[in-house]
Design a protein around this motif. Sequence first.
Motif, PDB file in Angstrom:
ATOM      1  N   VAL A  50       0.847  -1.194   0.000  1.00 29.75           N
ATOM      2  CA  VAL A  50       0.000   0.000   0.000  1.00 29.75           C
ATOM      3  C   VAL A  50       0.876   1.235   0.000  1.00 29.75           C
ATOM      4  O   VAL A  50       1.986   1.236   0.550  1.00 29.75           O
ATOM      5  N   ILE A  51       0.382   2.263  -0.646  1.00 22.05           N
ATOM      6  CA  ILE A  51       1.014   3.570  -0.595  1.00 22.05           C
ATOM      7  C   ILE A  51      -0.087   4.578  -0.323  1.00 22.05           C
ATOM      8  O   ILE A  51      -1.201   4.455  -0.856  1.00 22.05           O
ATOM      9  N   GLY A  52       0.200   5.552   0.540  1.00 22.58           N
ATOM     10  CA  GLY A  52      -0.851   6.480   0.916  1.00 22.58           C
ATOM     11  C   GLY A  52      -0.347   7.882   1.140  1.00 22.58           C
ATOM     12  O   GLY A  52       0.834   8.117   1.365  1.00 22.58           O
ATOM     13  N   TRP A  53      -1.292   8.800   1.076  1.00 17.72           N
ATOM     14  CA  TRP A  53      -1.012  10.201   1.268  1.00 17.72           C
ATOM     15  C   TRP A  53      -2.000  10.744   2.299  1.00 17.72           C
ATOM     16  O   TRP A  53      -3.141  11.083   1.968  1.00 17.72           O
ATOM     17  N   PRO A  54      -1.584  10.806   3.556  1.00 20.21           N
ATOM     18  CA  PRO A  54      -2.490  11.286   4.602  1.00 20.21           C
ATOM     19  C   PRO A  54      -2.763  12.770   4.504  1.00 20.21           C
ATOM     20  O   PRO A  54      -3.690  13.269   5.119  1.00 20.21           O
ATOM     21  N   GLY A  55      -1.977  13.458   3.699  1.00 20.89           N
ATOM     22  CA  GLY A  55      -2.132  14.901   3.548  1.00 20.89           C
ATOM     23  C   GLY A  55      -0.763  15.502   3.327  1.00 20.89           C
ATOM     24  O   GLY A  55       0.196  15.088   3.949  1.00 20.89           O
ATOM     25  N   GLY A  56      -0.647  16.408   2.397  1.00 23.15           N
ATOM     26  CA  GLY A  56       0.650  16.993   2.100  1.00 23.15           C
ATOM     27  C   GLY A  56       1.444  16.118   1.149  1.00 23.15           C
ATOM     28  O   GLY A  56       0.940  15.146   0.606  1.00 23.15           O
ATOM     29  N   PRO A  57       2.698  16.436   0.947  1.00 23.10           N
ATOM     30  CA  PRO A  57       3.509  15.733  -0.055  1.00 23.10           C
ATOM     31  C   PRO A  57       4.055  14.387   0.415  1.00 23.10           C
ATOM     32  O   PRO A  57       4.493  13.578  -0.392  1.00 23.10           O
ATOM     33  N   SER A  58       4.054  14.131   1.701  1.00 24.97           N
ATOM     34  CA  SER A  58       4.666  12.907   2.203  1.00 24.97           C
ATOM     35  C   SER A  58       3.785  11.709   1.947  1.00 24.97           C
ATOM     36  O   SER A  58       2.558  11.791   2.011  1.00 24.97           O
ATOM     37  N   ALA A  59       4.416  10.582   1.680  1.00 20.01           N
ATOM     38  CA  ALA A  59       3.690   9.332   1.453  1.00 20.01           C
ATOM     39  C   ALA A  59       4.261   8.253   2.353  1.00 20.01           C
ATOM     40  O   ALA A  59       5.394   8.334   2.820  1.00 20.01           O
ATOM     41  N   TYR A  60       3.442   7.244   2.635  1.00 20.58           N
ATOM     42  CA  TYR A  60       3.914   6.082   3.374  1.00 20.58           C
ATOM     43  C   TYR A  60       3.741   4.857   2.500  1.00 20.58           C
ATOM     44  O   TYR A  60       2.945   4.847   1.557  1.00 20.58           O
ATOM     45  N   ALA A  61       4.473   3.818   2.802  1.00 23.79           N
ATOM     46  CA  ALA A  61       4.365   2.565   2.067  1.00 23.79           C
ATOM     47  C   ALA A  61       4.597   1.403   3.023  1.00 23.79           C
ATOM     48  O   ALA A  61       5.479   1.477   3.888  1.00 23.79           O
ATOM     49  N   TYR A  62       3.789   0.363   2.859  1.00 21.50           N
ATOM     50  CA  TYR A  62       3.925  -0.837   3.672  1.00 21.50           C
ATOM     51  C   TYR A  62       3.842  -2.060   2.758  1.00 21.50           C
ATOM     52  O   TYR A  62       3.196  -2.019   1.709  1.00 21.50           O
ATOM     53  N   TYR A  63       4.465  -3.136   3.196  1.00 21.00           N
ATOM     54  CA  TYR A  63       4.514  -4.348   2.398  1.00 21.00           C
ATOM     55  C   TYR A  63       4.189  -5.565   3.250  1.00 21.00           C
ATOM     56  O   TYR A  63       4.486  -5.604   4.442  1.00 21.00           O
ATOM     57  N   ALA A  64       3.622  -6.575   2.600  1.00 22.34           N
ATOM     58  CA  ALA A  64       3.477  -7.874   3.254  1.00 22.34           C
ATOM     59  C   ALA A  64       4.862  -8.487   3.430  1.00 22.34           C
ATOM     60  O   ALA A  64       5.768  -8.239   2.618  1.00 22.34           O
ATOM     61  N   ASP A  65       5.017  -9.291   4.466  1.00 27.84           N
ATOM     62  CA  ASP A  65       6.315  -9.913   4.728  1.00 27.84           C
ATOM     63  C   ASP A  65       6.784 -10.743   3.540  1.00 27.84           C
ATOM     64  O   ASP A  65       7.984 -10.810   3.253  1.00 27.84           O
ATOM     65  N   SER A  66       5.861 -11.355   2.841  1.00 26.21           N
ATOM     66  CA  SER A  66       6.224 -12.262   1.755  1.00 26.21           C
ATOM     67  C   SER A  66       6.824 -11.558   0.540  1.00 26.21           C
ATOM     68  O   SER A  66       7.458 -12.207  -0.296  1.00 26.21           O
ATOM     69  N   VAL A  67       6.637 -10.248   0.449  1.00 26.02           N
ATOM     70  CA  VAL A  67       7.147  -9.529  -0.724  1.00 26.02           C
ATOM     71  C   VAL A  67       8.150  -8.435  -0.369  1.00 26.02           C
ATOM     72  O   VAL A  67       8.774  -7.859  -1.270  1.00 26.02           O
ATOM     73  N   ARG A  68       8.287  -8.140   0.911  1.00 28.54           N
ATOM     74  CA  ARG A  68       9.189  -7.053   1.309  1.00 28.54           C
ATOM     75  C   ARG A  68      10.605  -7.344   0.843  1.00 28.54           C
ATOM     76  O   ARG A  68      11.122  -8.438   0.996  1.00 28.54           O
ATOM     77  N   GLY A  69      11.220  -6.347   0.228  1.00 25.45           N
ATOM     78  CA  GLY A  69      12.564  -6.496  -0.305  1.00 25.45           C
ATOM     79  C   GLY A  69      12.591  -6.920  -1.763  1.00 25.45           C
ATOM     80  O   GLY A  69      13.622  -6.790  -2.424  1.00 25.45           O
ATOM     81  N   ARG A  70      11.452  -7.409  -2.264  1.00 18.91           N
ATOM     82  CA  ARG A  70      11.378  -7.818  -3.680  1.00 18.91           C
ATOM     83  C   ARG A  70      10.440  -6.908  -4.470  1.00 18.91           C
ATOM     84  O   ARG A  70      10.673  -6.675  -5.663  1.00 18.91           O
ATOM     85  N   PHE A  71       9.398  -6.421  -3.828  1.00 17.20           N
ATOM     86  CA  PHE A  71       8.419  -5.575  -4.499  1.00 17.20           C
ATOM     87  C   PHE A  71       8.577  -4.131  -4.022  1.00 17.20           C
ATOM     88  O   PHE A  71       8.917  -3.882  -2.859  1.00 17.20           O
ATOM     89  N   THR A  72       8.288  -3.193  -4.914  1.00 17.56           N
ATOM     90  CA  THR A  72       8.331  -1.780  -4.574  1.00 17.56           C
ATOM     91  C   THR A  72       7.094  -1.084  -5.129  1.00 17.56           C
ATOM     92  O   THR A  72       6.795  -1.212  -6.316  1.00 17.56           O
ATOM     93  N   ILE A  73       6.408  -0.349  -4.263  1.00 17.63           N
ATOM     94  CA  ILE A  73       5.230   0.395  -4.697  1.00 17.63           C
ATOM     95  C   ILE A  73       5.598   1.870  -4.778  1.00 17.63           C
ATOM     96  O   ILE A  73       6.224   2.422  -3.868  1.00 17.63           O
ATOM     97  N   THR A  74       5.241   2.490  -5.885  1.00 12.69           N
ATOM     98  CA  THR A  74       5.528   3.902  -6.098  1.00 12.69           C
ATOM     99  C   THR A  74       4.322   4.556  -6.775  1.00 12.69           C
ATOM    100  O   THR A  74       3.368   3.888  -7.162  1.00 12.69           O
ATOM    101  N   ARG A  75       4.408   5.843  -6.924  1.00 14.99           N
ATOM    102  CA  ARG A  75       3.323   6.579  -7.582  1.00 14.99           C
ATOM    103  C   ARG A  75       3.914   7.580  -8.552  1.00 14.99           C
ATOM    104  O   ARG A  75       5.070   7.972  -8.440  1.00 14.99           O
ATOM    105  N   ASP A  76       3.089   8.045  -9.481  1.00 12.90           N
ATOM    106  CA  ASP A  76       3.562   9.112 -10.344  1.00 12.90           C
ATOM    107  C   ASP A  76       3.241  10.456  -9.682  1.00 12.90           C
ATOM    108  O   ASP A  76       2.570  10.519  -8.669  1.00 12.90           O
TER     109      ASP A  76
END
Length: 131
Positions: A50-76
């Motif tokens: 997941v990637i999210g924007w709670p407000g402002g320019p900052s974003a957060y990202a979280y991953y399932a344990d099974s994909v962390r380190g292999r998958f990357t979520i980004t936005r344009d």
Amino acid sequence: QVQLVESGGGLVQTGGSLRLSCTVSGRTFSSYRMGWFRQAPGKERDFVAVIGWPGGPSAYAYYADSVRGRFTITRDNTKTTVFLRMNSLKPEDTAVYSCAADDDFCSGYECYADRRRYAYWGQGTQVTVSS
């Protein structure tokens, strides 16, 4: 009407890479999150990232344990398209990958990873990893 459209799925060999895209249209969100979930045959739909924007320019990202380190979520920069870069793919990554979006209040990993907290869903795109 909110629409989410995924693309980028396909067939890849073990160790290969794919990049999925999800574009949202039909509504302007002031702050929201977009997540990827996957469902393998006979299994439940599981959280991937997941990637999210709670407000402002900052974003957060979280991953399932099974994909962390292999998958990357980004936005344009327009925040209307989210990408999931998948590296070092394994046969167990085979599934239908769906993106989802919502803008209700949500805080913490358990909330972000809960598929019931997403109102808008795409149709899904198949990812198949051959051994």
